[in-house]
Design an enzyme around this catalytic site. Sequence first.
Site, short mmCIF file in Angstrom:
data_model
loop_
_atom_site.label_atom_id
_atom_site.label_comp_id
_atom_site.label_asym_id
_atom_site.label_seq_id
_atom_site.Cartn_x
_atom_site.Cartn_y
_atom_site.Cartn_z
N GLU A 54 37.94 38.18 31.97
CA GLU A 54 36.50 38.24 32.29
C GLU A 54 35.75 39.10 31.27
O GLU A 54 35.12 40.10 31.62
CB GLU A 54 36.29 38.77 33.71
CG GLU A 54 36.89 37.82 34.76
CD GLU A 54 36.53 38.17 36.19
OE1 GLU A 54 36.34 39.36 36.48
OE2 GLU A 54 36.43 37.25 37.02
N GLU A 101 41.32 31.66 38.40
CA GLU A 101 41.08 32.46 39.60
C GLU A 101 40.14 31.67 40.50
O GLU A 101 39.14 31.13 40.04
CB GLU A 101 40.41 33.81 39.27
CG GLU A 101 41.30 34.79 38.59
CD GLU A 101 40.67 36.17 38.44
OE1 GLU A 101 39.87 36.56 39.32
OE2 GLU A 101 40.98 36.84 37.45
C1 BG6 Z 1 38.01 38.88 39.31
C2 BG6 Z 1 39.05 39.74 38.64
O1 BG6 Z 1 36.75 39.41 39.04
O2 BG6 Z 1 37.98 38.82 40.69
C3 BG6 Z 1 40.23 40.14 39.50
O3 BG6 Z 1 39.53 39.15 37.46
C4 BG6 Z 1 39.73 40.44 40.91
O4 BG6 Z 1 40.89 41.22 38.90
C5 BG6 Z 1 39.12 39.15 41.47
O5 BG6 Z 1 40.69 40.97 41.75
C6 BG6 Z 1 38.67 39.26 42.91
O6 BG6 Z 1 37.81 40.33 43.06
P1 BG6 Z 1 38.07 41.43 44.18
O7 BG6 Z 1 37.04 42.44 43.94
O8 BG6 Z 1 37.93 40.74 45.48
O9 BG6 Z 1 39.44 41.93 43.93
#
Ligand code: BG6
Length: 467
Positions: A175, A364
């Site tokens: 990111e 993701e």
């Molecule tokens: C993304 C990141 O922004 O979102 C991850 O690459 C992160 O590292 C994921 O864990 C989910 O966000 P969160 O804040 O729910 O863990």
Amino acid sequence: MAFPKGFLWGGATAANQCEGGYLDGGKGLSIADVMTAGSLNKERENTLVVKEGEYYPSHIAIDMYHHYKEDIALFAEMGFNCYRMSINWARIYPNGDDEIPNEDGLQFYDDLFDECLKYGIQPIVTLSHYETPIGLYTKFGGWKSRECIDCFVRYCKTVFTRYKGKVKYWMTFNEINCLEMNSWNGAAMLEEDLQTKTQAAHHLFVASALAVAAGHEIDPENKIGMMYGGLFSYANSCNPADVQANIDTMHAQLFYCDVMCKGYYPNYKLKQLEREHITIQKEPEDDEILMKGKVDYLAYSYYMTLVAGEKTAKAELANGNLFTGYKNPYLEQSQWGWQIDPMGIRISMNELYDRYNIPLMIVENGLGAVDELKEDGTIDDDYRIDYLREHIKEMEKGINIDGIPLLAYTPWGCIDLVSAGTGEMKKRYGFIYVDRDNEGNGTLKRYRKKSFYWYKKVIASNGADLD
Ligand code: BG6
């Protein structure tokens, strides 16, 4: 309905959110190791050093450092043929600028990759996922310093050489556009002003481009991508002022993809920098480096969408992982206020593919939710199944109707892990439940959730059976 033959199905994690073992095997501290736990209403604190008596979720996390064989066996049971993970840079170069790498750290990932390959699981490796060695902050002030480029490239060359033949897919900075909102995660520095961030971004771009070139030279089979933190927004209305505001919002983020996929700075950014009297200190060879180090594919995270437009009295802000924007009345939201938008995943695929014409990976996606572990050891996470099912349906349309080359789908936090945003454990994404709570209590025992069996069926049918 089915996915292309050879489609990569798996899950995604980041070392600092799951490994623990924060000093084991000679590892140095990373920027994640000084972040305390927070919650939706309480920001995580950056203590800069490890303070006695303070709780740091990354130090043990879910202890994958000691459980990786068990965890990879569970991934294999689900049928994963790929696993997105990160190498914790501070395991390899504990201070960031060491002359020689740490053999224990290198061996750890050798063993982990071998374990994956044993089951036919292809590792997809993020080189830096919010875990820059903290030494690069203390010594150089982070990525605002050009010194970090050499350190990163040395680290990349070490792992490209060591894991040649074991890893083919890499991505440089997780990111990368998160620097826009969070200088610590994005660039291991505290300054949030545009001048410093712009300079740091330039160093990240040059470092990434040099890594891409080195990776190709070390092994022509390597495919090295960028990783975009998926901000996608809609114009608040058909009012042209809203449409322009949305373009401006997207430009601030897509700028990162433009440089890394096209190899040069886009005009809208150059004009903005000129207007705001921001200068980038470049070396004469930098432009050529950027052009020669364009990425092979674009990987991105997709959780939600936002709305952008002229500020009106009625516009209400929505929560987000990295970004905020306005609420969309057509969408539902998660328990953490993230707006759920399955159709948006197809829209995002079209936007990115039309703009860059290179293969995509969705690395993701998922729903952070509170799960209940029942007395009989089961977890009924139908809400997670619903979320993923609807997104996969739309992804399939992007592939089969729009003809977009999507290489992989790796839902986030395939095993429960520490939340990057809040530092909580109770915000769970996994197919596998881990018995650990926000304060660090629990047995660390792993349990299969209902979604585990569902995803196994999805993979076995190559995306045809989503019921
Ligand atoms: C993304 C990141 O922004 O979102 C991850 O690459 C992160 O590292 C994921 O864990 C989910 O966000 P969160 O804040 O729910 O863990």
